[in-house]
Design a protein around this motif. Structure first.
Motif, PDB file in Angstrom:
ATOM      1  N   SER A   1      -8.681   8.406 -18.500  1.00  0.00           N
ATOM      2  CA  SER A   1      -8.433   7.000 -18.832  1.00  0.00           C
ATOM      3  C   SER A   1      -7.181   6.464 -18.134  1.00  0.00           C
ATOM      4  O   SER A   1      -7.096   5.285 -17.806  1.00  0.00           O
ATOM      5  N   ALA A   2      -6.198   7.341 -17.900  1.00  0.00           N
ATOM      6  CA  ALA A   2      -4.944   6.900 -17.280  1.00  0.00           C
ATOM      7  C   ALA A   2      -5.112   6.593 -15.800  1.00  0.00           C
ATOM      8  O   ALA A   2      -4.454   5.686 -15.266  1.00  0.00           O
ATOM      9  N   LEU A   3      -5.987   7.331 -15.122  1.00  0.00           N
ATOM     10  CA  LEU A   3      -6.063   7.217 -13.658  1.00  0.00           C
ATOM     11  C   LEU A   3      -7.295   6.471 -13.145  1.00  0.00           C
ATOM     12  O   LEU A   3      -7.305   6.043 -11.988  1.00  0.00           O
ATOM     13  N   HIS A   4      -8.318   6.303 -13.980  1.00  0.00           N
ATOM     14  CA  HIS A   4      -9.515   5.585 -13.524  1.00  0.00           C
ATOM     15  C   HIS A   4      -9.160   4.125 -13.242  1.00  0.00           C
ATOM     16  O   HIS A   4      -8.615   3.423 -14.085  1.00  0.00           O
ATOM     17  N   HIS A   5      -9.449   3.681 -12.034  1.00  0.00           N
ATOM     18  CA  HIS A   5      -9.150   2.322 -11.559  1.00  0.00           C
ATOM     19  C   HIS A   5      -7.639   2.073 -11.432  1.00  0.00           C
ATOM     20  O   HIS A   5      -7.197   0.922 -11.463  1.00  0.00           O
ATOM     21  N   TRP A   6      -6.862   3.145 -11.270  1.00  0.00           N
ATOM     22  CA  TRP A   6      -5.421   2.998 -11.031  1.00  0.00           C
ATOM     23  C   TRP A   6      -5.177   2.876  -9.536  1.00  0.00           C
ATOM     24  O   TRP A   6      -5.742   3.609  -8.730  1.00  0.00           O
ATOM     25  N   ASN A   7      -4.320   1.944  -9.140  1.00  0.00           N
ATOM     26  CA  ASN A   7      -3.995   1.723  -7.740  1.00  0.00           C
ATOM     27  C   ASN A   7      -2.527   2.071  -7.510  1.00  0.00           C
ATOM     28  O   ASN A   7      -1.638   1.350  -7.959  1.00  0.00           O
ATOM     29  N   PRO A   8      -2.248   3.167  -6.802  1.00  0.00           N
ATOM     30  CA  PRO A   8      -0.854   3.538  -6.530  1.00  0.00           C
ATOM     31  C   PRO A   8      -0.230   2.716  -5.404  1.00  0.00           C
ATOM     32  O   PRO A   8       0.914   2.981  -5.005  1.00  0.00           O
ATOM     33  N   GLY A   9      -0.972   1.733  -4.879  1.00  0.00           N
ATOM     34  CA  GLY A   9      -0.430   0.861  -3.848  1.00  0.00           C
ATOM     35  C   GLY A   9      -1.111   1.005  -2.506  1.00  0.00           C
ATOM     36  O   GLY A   9      -0.832   0.244  -1.579  1.00  0.00           O
ATOM     37  N   TYR A  10      -2.028   1.967  -2.413  1.00  0.00           N
ATOM     38  CA  TYR A  10      -2.706   2.173  -1.123  1.00  0.00           C
ATOM     39  C   TYR A  10      -4.188   2.495  -1.325  1.00  0.00           C
ATOM     40  O   TYR A  10      -4.817   3.118  -0.482  1.00  0.00           O
ATOM     41  N   GLY A  11      -4.745   2.046  -2.430  1.00  0.00           N
ATOM     42  CA  GLY A  11      -6.171   2.264  -2.685  1.00  0.00           C
ATOM     43  C   GLY A  11      -6.421   2.617  -4.136  1.00  0.00           C
ATOM     44  O   GLY A  11      -5.555   3.189  -4.814  1.00  0.00           O
ATOM     45  N   VAL A  12      -7.588   2.259  -4.629  1.00  0.00           N
ATOM     46  CA  VAL A  12      -7.915   2.436  -6.042  1.00  0.00           C
ATOM     47  C   VAL A  12      -8.585   3.795  -6.275  1.00  0.00           C
ATOM     48  O   VAL A  12      -9.522   4.170  -5.565  1.00  0.00           O
ATOM     49  N   LEU A  13      -8.073   4.521  -7.272  1.00  0.00           N
ATOM     50  CA  LEU A  13      -8.723   5.761  -7.702  1.00  0.00           C
ATOM     51  C   LEU A  13      -9.844   5.422  -8.674  1.00  0.00           C
ATOM     52  O   LEU A  13      -9.672   4.582  -9.569  1.00  0.00           O
ATOM     53  N   THR A  14     -10.979   6.076  -8.514  1.00  0.00           N
ATOM     54  CA  THR A  14     -12.065   5.922  -9.480  1.00  0.00           C
ATOM     55  C   THR A  14     -12.553   7.304  -9.884  1.00  0.00           C
ATOM     56  O   THR A  14     -12.541   8.241  -9.089  1.00  0.00           O
TER      57      THR A  14
END
Length: 242
Positions: A120-133
């Motif tokens: 839940s923490a990382l799904h659709h998280w964007n560290p600034g260079y692309g979205v993690l899914t």
């Protein structure tokens, strides 16, 4: 400065360390560069699961649970697209030692809870260079570790690699007893071999082409040539049966 793969590991580790559910839980980046690093990382994991201090910093964490940021992997889902179009696969491993974890000094966070929190923490998280899914094919998978409860949580992120310009493929022309080799890229150095081996830059394999090659008596041999220029990718190889 870390490259893109290392940066992703570091950013995910920072994100999870700041998550309130993981307060007191060791979040460890697994990126060994030599045998000593590998031993240190494993010691930190073992100590976290046993409820001991962290080897590298001497910090004390709650015991019984460790969150490991594994090294990134990559897949190329569309190999015919230039670049290539790389898809990064990032795994976060949650390992629980139930005997310690549910004790007085344990985290009280089960492996299942930890894995779902990572998801839940990382799904659709964007560290600034692309979205993690979350990986649609294998987002959550049990890992068989003796005496432990463990899950791998997997994420994907598109990461195109900028294509490199390349040297044009040489042209081999046979005329009488001579073989002439030309290249359409100005300033490129051409290397050739006559024994079927791979021509490489700098003469590591093959000879630098400076004039037509005398191929008298070489019937049945294969002439191979490739061209190179600083800053460009080497050419494809041309081959001619003599």
């Amino acid at each position: 400065m870390p490259d893109a793969l290392q940066q992703l590991q570091l950013d995910i580790a920072a994100m999870l360390r700041a998550d309130e559910l993981f307060a007191g839980v060791q979040v460890i980046v697994s990126r060994p560069r030599d045998a000593e690093d590998a031993t240190l990382i494993q010691s930190n994991i073992d100590n976290a699961l046993a409820g001991l201090v962290q080897v590298e910093t001497g910090e004390t964490f709650k015991g019984g649970l460790a969150v490991i940021i594994m090294m990134s992997e990559g897949e190329v889902p569309a190999p015919n697209v230039p670049g290539p179009q790389l898809e990064l696969v990032q795994t976060v491993r949650v390992i629980e030692n139930p005997l310690v974890n549910m004790g007085d000094d344990g985290t009280q966070i089960t492996a299942e809870q930890g894995a779902l929190n990572v998801l839940s923490a990382l799904h659709h998280w964007n560290p600034g260079y692309g979205v993690l899914t979350a990986d649609s094919r294998n987002a959550l998978k049990e890992v068989n570790l003796e005496g432990k409860v463990s899950y791998d949580v997997r994420f994907r992120r598109d990461a195109g690699i900028t294509p490199r310009d390349f040297v044009q493929r040489p042209l081999i022309t046979i005329g009488g007893s001579d073989a002439t080799i030309t290249c359409g890229t100005s300033g490129a150095a051409i290397y050739y071999t006559l024994d079927g081996s791979t021509p490489t830059s700098g003469g590591l394999s093959g000879q630098l082409y400076t004039a037509p090659v005398d191929v008298t008596g070489l019937t049945g041999s294969t002439l191979r040539a490739a061209a190179f220029k600083t800053g460009l990718r080497g050419s494809d190889i041309s081959a001619k049966q003599l």
